[in-house]
Motif scaffolding. Structure first.
Motif, PDB file in Angstrom:
ATOM      1  N   PHE A 182      51.430  27.411  45.716  1.00  0.00           N
ATOM      2  CA  PHE A 182      50.715  27.460  44.573  1.00  0.00           C
ATOM      3  C   PHE A 182      49.299  27.062  44.881  1.00  0.00           C
ATOM      4  O   PHE A 182      48.592  27.790  44.141  1.00  0.00           O
ATOM      5  CB  PHE A 182      51.185  26.025  43.782  1.00  0.00           C
ATOM      6  N   PHE A 183      49.187  26.130  45.626  1.00  0.00           N
ATOM      7  CA  PHE A 183      47.640  25.703  46.087  1.00  0.00           C
ATOM      8  C   PHE A 183      46.901  26.794  46.714  1.00  0.00           C
ATOM      9  O   PHE A 183      45.836  27.122  46.567  1.00  0.00           O
ATOM     10  CB  PHE A 183      47.479  24.342  46.550  1.00  0.00           C
ATOM     11  N   LEU A 184      47.763  27.442  47.454  1.00  0.00           N
ATOM     12  CA  LEU A 184      47.063  28.770  48.179  1.00  0.00           C
ATOM     13  C   LEU A 184      46.743  29.778  47.227  1.00  0.00           C
ATOM     14  O   LEU A 184      45.503  30.173  47.249  1.00  0.00           O
ATOM     15  CB  LEU A 184      48.278  29.391  49.087  1.00  0.00           C
ATOM     16  N   VAL A 185      47.524  30.112  46.292  1.00  0.00           N
ATOM     17  CA  VAL A 185      47.255  31.148  45.552  1.00  0.00           C
ATOM     18  C   VAL A 185      46.259  30.851  44.327  1.00  0.00           C
ATOM     19  O   VAL A 185      45.260  31.531  44.210  1.00  0.00           O
ATOM     20  CB  VAL A 185      48.638  31.682  44.743  1.00  0.00           C
ATOM     21  N   MET A 186      46.523  29.497  43.730  1.00  0.00           N
ATOM     22  CA  MET A 186      45.660  29.436  42.505  1.00  0.00           C
ATOM     23  C   MET A 186      44.408  28.561  43.077  1.00  0.00           C
ATOM     24  O   MET A 186      43.343  28.530  42.342  1.00  0.00           O
ATOM     25  CB  MET A 186      46.547  28.201  41.676  1.00  0.00           C
ATOM     26  N   SER A 187      44.252  27.967  44.090  1.00  0.00           N
ATOM     27  CA  SER A 187      42.993  27.107  44.461  1.00  0.00           C
ATOM     28  C   SER A 187      42.205  27.899  45.629  1.00  0.00           C
ATOM     29  O   SER A 187      41.028  28.088  45.796  1.00  0.00           O
ATOM     30  CB  SER A 187      43.236  25.801  44.944  1.00  0.00           C
ATOM     31  N   TYR A 188      42.860  28.216  46.797  1.00  0.00           N
ATOM     32  CA  TYR A 188      42.152  28.451  47.976  1.00  0.00           C
ATOM     33  C   TYR A 188      41.852  29.899  47.973  1.00  0.00           C
ATOM     34  O   TYR A 188      40.738  30.296  48.332  1.00  0.00           O
ATOM     35  CB  TYR A 188      43.208  28.485  49.125  1.00  0.00           C
ATOM     36  N   ILE A 189      42.613  30.916  47.404  1.00  0.00           N
ATOM     37  CA  ILE A 189      42.280  32.253  47.219  1.00  0.00           C
ATOM     38  C   ILE A 189      40.903  32.575  46.403  1.00  0.00           C
ATOM     39  O   ILE A 189      39.959  32.915  46.907  1.00  0.00           O
ATOM     40  CB  ILE A 189      43.385  33.237  46.889  1.00  0.00           C
ATOM     41  N   PRO A 190      41.124  31.705  45.304  1.00  0.00           N
ATOM     42  CA  PRO A 190      39.961  31.909  44.363  1.00  0.00           C
ATOM     43  C   PRO A 190      38.822  31.311  45.185  1.00  0.00           C
ATOM     44  O   PRO A 190      37.424  31.732  44.888  1.00  0.00           O
ATOM     45  CB  PRO A 190      40.117  31.037  43.140  1.00  0.00           C
ATOM     46  N   MET A 191      38.977  30.343  46.099  1.00  0.00           N
ATOM     47  CA  MET A 191      37.397  29.868  46.820  1.00  0.00           C
ATOM     48  C   MET A 191      37.139  30.961  47.817  1.00  0.00           C
ATOM     49  O   MET A 191      35.898  31.041  47.603  1.00  0.00           O
ATOM     50  CB  MET A 191      38.238  28.666  47.439  1.00  0.00           C
ATOM     51  N   GLY A 200      37.347  33.923  47.156  1.00  0.00           N
ATOM     52  CA  GLY A 200      36.865  34.905  45.883  1.00  0.00           C
ATOM     53  C   GLY A 200      35.320  34.639  45.481  1.00  0.00           C
ATOM     54  O   GLY A 200      34.944  35.538  45.010  1.00  0.00           O
ATOM     55  N   ILE A 201      35.077  33.466  45.897  1.00  0.00           N
ATOM     56  CA  ILE A 201      33.472  32.950  45.474  1.00  0.00           C
ATOM     57  C   ILE A 201      32.565  33.982  46.104  1.00  0.00           C
ATOM     58  O   ILE A 201      31.333  34.122  45.576  1.00  0.00           O
ATOM     59  CB  ILE A 201      33.240  31.739  45.610  1.00  0.00           C
ATOM     60  N   ILE A 207      31.949  36.743  45.588  1.00  0.00           N
ATOM     61  CA  ILE A 207      31.699  37.631  44.751  1.00  0.00           C
ATOM     62  C   ILE A 207      30.540  37.415  44.200  1.00  0.00           C
ATOM     63  O   ILE A 207      29.839  38.450  43.645  1.00  0.00           O
ATOM     64  CB  ILE A 207      32.941  37.512  43.564  1.00  0.00           C
ATOM     65  N   ILE A 253      36.556  43.129  45.474  1.00  0.00           N
ATOM     66  CA  ILE A 253      35.706  42.015  45.983  1.00  0.00           C
ATOM     67  C   ILE A 253      35.286  42.345  47.113  1.00  0.00           C
ATOM     68  O   ILE A 253      34.103  42.404  47.781  1.00  0.00           O
ATOM     69  CB  ILE A 253      36.574  40.746  46.105  1.00  0.00           C
TER      70      ILE A 253
END
Lengths: 343, 234
Positions: free
Chosen positions: A25-34, A36-37, A39, A50
């Motif tokens: 959960f945290f990998l997908v929801m938090s770390y991957i968007p991190m 993605g920054i 961008i 991206i």
């Protein structure tokens, strides 16, 4: 098959399996968007994705800092959060102290009434504020008209909004904070108030000289958290948890037991024994703050320790270790007259 | 234009589905993660704790999140897009961890001596033991799902998947837009008078808030006891 998944067996393996969903959960929801920054530093192109897009460095941020919006937006953010924090703190502290003066039934009613907005979504809050501020149908304009004044277009005037936002935020957040502070007040030892009453203190003096100083650590924590956190819900959730953790860590590190009689029994299981409890002073292997705390609590009648307590008396007590005699529980003190009569 | 009973009932259904599914799954996940983090004898405890609580301090922000959800996970116009982001929160995990770390370790050890696996310990001992924390957190999560509108606004476009809160947001903003631009709207041939009356809108707001308002007084004591859980009452 069995051998291949052998790492999933045993304590650590099974606990890892339990942790796996959270990990994902945290990998997908938090770390991957991190990740993605990045961008922000790219000329994002939908087709290239991206990472395929070209790197443009700080170009995207340039326009923001060149314009005067940067300063204004930052100032607004700071001012708003500051006023939210201060207002919520002052009002809910005051209300919590007042709540403490009520009878039990009234406390319940007040709590419910204040706590309710906390559970309404911001959407509903916007509806409710709309009911007040609507140009044609709003309560406020109806009120102004009935007094013979011109209706105000609340939604079109920027000047009203700092006040409106603050009020609405206060309305929504105050119940929860009152609850926290009230719980903190409940944790304060009643004997302080008894002593104050005997000395002839009035309610105001008690609030100012006892309640607020003893709540200071809690207030500090909530302040720090509210500075860090963004939205009120997160702050509040965080405070609960932080207090839980804080309480348990203190309890683990130091000795805090409900009564003196239980103390010796508890100290045997406690990893850190206070000096007076150990036969050999050198065996007290706890950190320097621990004896301070246990001595501080032992001078009071401590059902503090196990309750909300840990944070409270700290503010009152000096941080330096108290002198040995006061370190002792009431036992030795009581034994003095006994000895004198015996001798 | 606004067949409110049908739309409203539909929105109710969606919201209830989201709330029930999200709360059940979220509670289980929170309990699992909280339990692992509370086990100080777990080999990767420190790393796992850091891994979870690091996300409390830093986040990727909205844009990468949106791109991830829509382009890589393809969750646009899916209720999963509303459910998944609310499943776990470091704050809830923290509360859970705080509560579970007070479960006496001797119990766990004795179960192990009797040959129980970690899974079995978790499901048959830890979960029932932490009922108070589960109630409080379950209510919190349920309220969050019920009040959730931001993710719904981002990811849900299909009207038949709109949650209650989303419906309210849409209604408010649409009507505000239409009434603010009366001239323009008249040219389109929409009669402003046909829009839901002000009182009707407010009635819908009441309906959306209704269940929470009814449930809240009964569950308030769980909240209060949950807040004071652990740190306050020992």
């Amino acid at each position: 098959m069995r051998r291949r998944f052998s790492f999933l067996r045993g304590k650590n393996g099974e606990l890892s399996v339990l942790f796996l969903p959270g990990f994902l959960f945290f990998l997908v929801m938090s770390y991957i968007p991190m990740v993605g920054i990045v961008i922000a530093f790219k000329d994002y192109n939908l087709r290239k994705g991206i990472f395929g897009s070209e790197w443009v460095g700080f170009d995207n941020l340039k326009f923001f800092f060149v314009s005067d919006t940067a300063w204004r937006v930052t100032r607004n953010t700071i001012l708003y959060s500051l006023s939210y924090i201060v207002l919520t703190l002052v009002v809910s502290l005051a209300l919590a102290i007042l709540l403490n003066e009520l009878t039990r039934r009234w406390i319940k009613i007040h709590q419910t009434v204040m706590f309710l907005p906390y559970f309404l979504s911001w959407v509903l809050v916007s509806y409710i504020s709309n009911a007040f501020l609507d140009h044609q149908n709003g309560f406020l304009n109806a009120l102004l008209k009935s007094v013979g004044m011109q209706p105000v277009e609340w939604y079109f005037g920027a000047a009203y909004w700092p006040i409106i936002l603050n009020l609405v935020h206060l309305w929504k957040a105050v119940g929860f904070n009152v609850l926290l502070y009230y719980a903190g007040i409940m944790g304060i030892d009643q004997s302080y108030y008894e002593a104050a009453r005997i000395d002839g203190a009035n309610k105001l003096q008690m609030a100012l000289k006892i309640t607020i100083p003893l709540l200071a650590p809690l207030v500090t924590i909530l302040l720090i958290l509210s500075i860090g956190g963004g939205c009120s819900a997160e702050i509040s959730a965080c405070t609960i948890s932080f207090r839980t953790i804080r309480g348990s860590s203190i309890r683990r590190r130091t000795l805090s037991t409900p009564t003196y009689s239980a103390r010796s029994a508890r100290s045997a299981t406690s990893p850190c024994r206070p000096r007076w409890a150990s036969s050999n002073p050198s065996s007290a292997s706890c950190s320097s703050s621990a004896p301070t705390w246990s001595s501080a609590s032992s001078t009071k009648k401590t059902h503090f320790g196990n309750r909300e307590g840990p944070a409270c008396p700290r503010s009152k007590q000096p941080q330096t270790p108290a002198p040995r005699p006061s370190c002792r529980p009431r036992g030795p003190k009581r034994s003095i007259p006994v000895r004198s009569t015996g001798g | 234009m606004f067949q409110s009973p049908k739309i409203l009932l539909r929105a109710y259904g969606v919201t209830i589905v989201v709330t029930v599914a999200g709360t059940a799954a979220g509670l289980l996940l929170t309990a699992m993660t909280g339990w692992v983090l509370s086990r100080s004898d777990y080999r990767f405890n420190r790393q796992a704790t850091f891994y979870v609580f690091f996300t409390m301090l830093f986040g990727g922000g909205l844009v990468p999140f949106y791109i991830l959800m829509t382009q890589y996970l393809h969750l646009k116009d899916s209720l999963l897009a509303v459910i998944i982001p609310g499943l776990l929160s470091p704050f809830h995990i923290m509360v859970m961890k705080g509560f579970m770390s007070k479960i006496p370790f001797e119990m766990i050890e004795s179960a192990k001596v009797d040959g129980s696996s970690e899974m079995r310990i978790f499901f048959t001992m830890v979960l029932p033991l932490s009922t108070p924390a589960l109630t409080t957190l379950g209510l919190t999560i349920a309220f969050n799902y019920w009040n959730e509108w931001f993710n719904a606004m981002l990811f849900i476009d299909k009207p038949n998947l709109a949650t209650l809160q989303l419906l309210l947001v849409r209604m408010l903003s649409t009507i505000e837009y239409l009434t603010a631009n009366t001239e323009f709207v008249k040219q389109l041939g929409i009669d402003v008078g046909q829009l839901p009356k002000y009182s009707v809108r407010m009635a819908m707001a009441i309906l959306a808030a209704g269940p929470m308002l009814c449930i809240f007084p009964f569950f308030q004591r769980y909240f209060v006891s949950g807040l004071t859980l652990g740190s306050l009452k020992g």
